[in-house]
Scaffold this motif. Structure first.
Motif, PDB file in Angstrom:
ATOM      1  N   CYS B 107     -78.712  -2.472  -4.612  1.00 29.28           N
ATOM      2  CA  CYS B 107     -78.772  -2.645  -5.938  1.00 29.28           C
ATOM      3  C   CYS B 107     -80.317  -2.920  -6.773  1.00 29.28           C
ATOM      4  N   LEU B 108     -80.431  -3.348  -7.911  1.00 31.35           N
ATOM      5  CA  LEU B 108     -81.763  -3.484  -8.444  1.00 31.35           C
ATOM      6  C   LEU B 108     -81.726  -4.713  -8.827  1.00 31.35           C
ATOM      7  N   SER B 109     -83.336  -5.221  -8.955  1.00 27.44           N
ATOM      8  CA  SER B 109     -83.560  -6.476  -9.557  1.00 27.44           C
ATOM      9  C   SER B 109     -84.771  -6.082 -10.514  1.00 27.44           C
ATOM     10  N   HIS B 194     -72.260  -5.691 -14.088  1.00 27.63           N
ATOM     11  CA  HIS B 194     -72.290  -7.164 -13.799  1.00 27.63           C
ATOM     12  C   HIS B 194     -73.843  -7.586 -13.598  1.00 27.63           C
ATOM     13  N   LEU B 195     -74.175  -8.448 -14.630  1.00 25.04           N
ATOM     14  CA  LEU B 195     -75.400  -8.863 -14.977  1.00 25.04           C
ATOM     15  C   LEU B 195     -75.740 -10.244 -14.161  1.00 25.04           C
ATOM     16  N   VAL B 196     -76.832 -10.256 -13.464  1.00 25.11           N
ATOM     17  CA  VAL B 196     -77.311 -11.621 -13.015  1.00 25.11           C
ATOM     18  C   VAL B 196     -78.489 -11.939 -13.236  1.00 25.11           C
ATOM     19  N   SER B 207     -77.686 -18.860 -20.498  1.00 24.29           N
ATOM     20  CA  SER B 207     -76.659 -17.821 -19.486  1.00 24.29           C
ATOM     21  C   SER B 207     -76.014 -16.970 -20.225  1.00 24.29           C
ATOM     22  N   ALA B 208     -76.236 -16.917 -21.562  1.00 23.68           N
ATOM     23  CA  ALA B 208     -75.282 -16.003 -22.356  1.00 23.68           C
ATOM     24  C   ALA B 208     -75.723 -14.809 -22.241  1.00 23.68           C
ATOM     25  N   GLY B 209     -74.610 -13.907 -21.987  1.00 26.25           N
ATOM     26  CA  GLY B 209     -74.820 -12.395 -21.673  1.00 26.25           C
ATOM     27  C   GLY B 209     -74.566 -12.056 -20.330  1.00 26.25           C
ATOM     28  N   PHE B 210     -74.771 -13.060 -19.354  1.00 27.78           N
ATOM     29  CA  PHE B 210     -74.669 -12.904 -17.890  1.00 27.78           C
ATOM     30  C   PHE B 210     -73.366 -13.196 -17.373  1.00 27.78           C
ATOM     31  N   ASP B 211     -73.109 -12.513 -16.292  1.00 24.95           N
ATOM     32  CA  ASP B 211     -71.968 -12.552 -15.366  1.00 24.95           C
ATOM     33  C   ASP B 211     -72.076 -13.821 -14.302  1.00 24.95           C
TER      34      ASP B 211
END
Lengths: 365, 360
Positions: B107-109, B194-196, B207-211
């Motif tokens: 996956c990517l960061s 799936h946003l981290v 944390s708004a917008g993140f899972d």
């Protein structure tokens, strides 16, 4: 030889005898008090000596007790009933005591253990709970035993008749609530201290919960006993936040209040961003910390300052609570740090191992 | 339990690094020239068999995946660099996507921060500024990532590709951008994203917008979670150099409450920390690391991830951050022991909880 004949005293002889008697009387008048005082003095010295010898003997016995190596002790743990909110895992306490003493025998308060108490040479009997009085036969055996007796009561909300009776039968009384100390002292209990139960870490431990148990603020405590909680629930600081409650009386605020049940307490503690603990229960506070939850704790009355190292934020008034809530809801990492400290302190300073150790240290001091 | 290891792609030459740091510069340049600053300080670190690989070499990438698979690493999290339309260090991943090799999850960061001469992502001595553009740039960025998201090897959660963002608080319209990407993901048949967000040493932001959030260690602990005194100073060339107790850092990680803001959190782990190859005495180094300790701590963190975080992932810093001391790849001192530590930790954790299944 001619016997001396008993002759009638002459006037001179009579006079002399009178003088001698007068002198004797005078001397007695003068000397008797002195002799009496000396005699009294000697008697008091003797009594003091006896008292000193008794004290010395007590001191030696106490020393011997103190020198009793915990690991050589035999303990009878008498498990009584607990109030709904104050039950503990006796297994955890039993396990902890087994690390500290040679042998632990656990019986139920309602069981038949009078004979066992007579037959076995226990060093210490600990009665746990306080909701149920052992039978008269058991109580008689308890009072008759030469073992030291301690009662560790679940007396968070006042002192019941059963608890009074148990306290009077004990050498050492351990209470959940500092405010009860004065009651036990008035009953003649010379050794009583506050020693809250540890959290049952098989129930209260950090974990994820379902969404339904989540809240921004969880208010814990009885609305009947702590009206400040009701004021806080209605505070504008808590408007637009997801509030949950745990305790008695919340239904009186209206339908908007979502209350947790005691069985779900651990889930709600784990799901709360911030817990306001207005229950005045240190046991409850340890349960909250054991879940890794951030906590504000309400102090009251004579409970002065808590033991250090609890890492709970303390408040006494509505404005203080509001200020803390406003500040810390904005600081998740600071909340997390403090909750982590409290979790760590709970593990290393307030487990049953520590509480058991404190109990033994008090009893055998 | 799935361990995802961060992977730094800066092990090949790029024109920009040649210009900024000298011809031929790669991460190995820093690694080779590191020196020991105090008696217990072990530098330079030397790869086993002096394998100073080039990540544009498919054999090097294959070897990485082979080792990772052998020792139980679930996947790699490649750092991705996007600067308002300009990419850096994109070749290795590009070749992974084009060739379909190695067959290994990833996956990517998005490492969204300015590149600076000080290697600190701050705002001075900037070599490559980080900006974010507007919706058009967000769309271009998404389209660049789409090939990776569609790759069958890409790591998914609930069927959605996992994308981590290193410094979300640095993004001015972050929530809007994330929403934009989610729409594009659905439009492109991905089902969503799936946003981290990363919890590290920088301000976390909302944390708004993140899972979910991921704890990036040891930075998160350095910044927010040290529970015991841990820092010390050693004089190096007359200047103070910060050292940190390896065991105290791990102790803080392992004693941490899993609760933060009610979000899902993926816990982190770290192999070691020593960024003196990049920063000299101005960096920090740990004292007391051994592979045996790493194994013990990782085992406990895996169990904590399961029991307290309810997480299927632990993100490990890192597979190959050689210039920061955070690497699993074999070196001359420890050999394969750090990799073996991972294998043993996973084995012990699975034995302790045999019923655990992290497929959901």
């Amino acid at each position: 030889m001619k016997k001396a004949s008993k002759l009638k005293p002459t006037a001179t002889q009579a006079s002399n005898r009178w003088l001698v008697n007068q002198m004797k009387r005078a001397l007695a008048d003068k000397l008797d008090p002195v002799i009496g005082a000396v005699a009294d003095y000697h008697r008091s010295v003797y009594r003091s000596l006896q008292e000193s010898l008794r004290l010395l003997q007590d001191f030696r016995e106490q020393n011997e007790r103190g020198r009793r190596v915990p690991k050589k002790l035999k303990v009878l743990l008498i498990e009584g009933a607990f109030g709904e909110n104050e039950s503990i895992s006796v297994n955890l306490l039993e396990d902890a005591l087994r690390h500290l003493v040679r042998e632990v025998v656990t019986v139920k308060a309602s069981g038949e253990w009078a004979k066992d108490m007579e037959d076995q040479s226990y060093d210490l009997a600990i009665v746990l709970g306080g909701e149920e009085l052992p039978s008269e036969e058991n109580m008689a055996a308890l009072q008759a035993t030469s073992a030291l007796k301690a009662v560790w009561l679940s007396d968070q909300d006042g002192v019941t008749d059963v608890e009074r009776r148990l306290a009077q039968a004990a050498d050492h009384v351990f209470t959940q609530n500092r405010e009860n100390l004065i009651v036990y002292q008035s009953l003649g209990c010379e050794s009583c201290r506050c020693l809250p139960f540890a959290a049952d870490t098989e129930l209260y431990y950090p974990r994820q919960t379902e969404r339904g148990f989540g809240s921004d603020v969880l208010l814990v405590g009885s609305l009947y006993r702590n009206p400040l909680l009701g004021e806080l629930a209605r505070s504008p600081v808590l408007a637009n936040l997801q509030i949950r409650t745990l305790g008695e009386g919340w239904e009186t605020l209206g339908d908007w209040v979502v209350s947790a049940t005691e069985a779900e307490a651990a889930e709600y503690f784990n799901g709360a961003k911030l817990v306001v603990n207005g229950s005045f229960s240190l046991h409850r506070a340890h349960e909250i910390s054991a879940c890794g939850a951030f906590q504000l704790y309400q102090e009251r009355g004579i409970s002065a300052s808590l033991d250090s190292d609890t890492h709970w934020l303390l408040y006494r008034s509505l404005p203080e609570a509001e200020e803390l809530i406003k500040r810390f809801l904005l600081e998740p990492d600071e909340r997390r740090w403090m909750a982590s400290r409290a979790l760590m302190d709970n593990k290393y300073h307030h487990s049953f191992l520590q509480q058991g150790s404190e109990l033994l240290r008090t009893v055998f001091a | 339990m799935k361990i995802i290891a961060f992977l730094l792609p800066q092990f090949h030459r790029i024109e920009e690094n040649d210009r900024w740091w000298g011809e031929g510069f790669t991460e190995w340049t820093n690694v080779r020239r590191a020196r020991s600053l105090y008696p217990a300080h072990k530098q330079p670190r030397v790869p086993a068999e002096e394998n100073y690989y080039d990540l544009t070499d498919p054999a090097a990438r294959a070897r990485q995946a082979e080792l990772a698979r052998e020792y139980g690493i679930y996947g790699f999290c490649y750092y991705h660099y996007w600067f308002a339309g300009k990419q850096l260090l994109e070749k290795p991943l590009g070749e992974v996507l084009r060739s379909g090799e190695p067959e290994f999850p990833f996956c990517l960061s998005w490492a969204n921060e300015p590149w600076t001469r000080r290697w600190d992502g701050m705002d001075s001595e900037i070599l490559m500024p980080q900006s974010y553009g507007e919706e058009d740039d967000w769309t271009r960025h998404f389209e660049c990532l789409l090939e990776a998201f569609r790759d069958p090897r890409y790591i998914r959660v609930d069927g959605k590709p996992l994308l981590s963002i290193y410094r979300p608080a640095h993004i001015p319209r972050c929530e809007e951008m994330l929403l934009h990407w989610r729409k594009l993901a659905v439009q492109n048949g991905l089902g969503g994203l799936h946003l981290v967000r990363t919890l590290g040493g920088f301000r976390s932001g909302t944390s708004a917008g993140f899972d979910a959030s991921v704890e990036f260690e040891p930075h998160y602990t350095f910044a927010h979670g040290m529970l015991q005194p841990h820092w010390d100073r050693v004089r190096v060339d007359g200047r103070p150099h910060l050292t940190v107790d390896y065991d105290r850092v791990w102790s803080s990680i392992l004693h941490r409450s899993p609760h933060r803001q009610g979000e899902r959190i993926y816990p982190g782990a770290f192999v070691n920390w020593d960024n003196t190859p990049r920063k000299g005495a101005e960096g920090q180094s740990t004292i007391g690391m051994t592979p045996a300790k790493f194994e013990r701590y990782l085992t406990r963190q895996l169990e904590k991830a399961r029991r307290e975080y309810g997480s299927e992932f632990v993100f490990l810093n890192a597979w190959n951050e050689w210039a920061e001391g955070a690497y699993l790849e074999p070196d001359q001192e420890h050999g394969y022991r750090c990799l073996e530590a991972v294998r043993q930790a996973l084995l012990k954790q699975s034995k302790a909880s045999p019923a655990a299944d992290y497929g959901d």
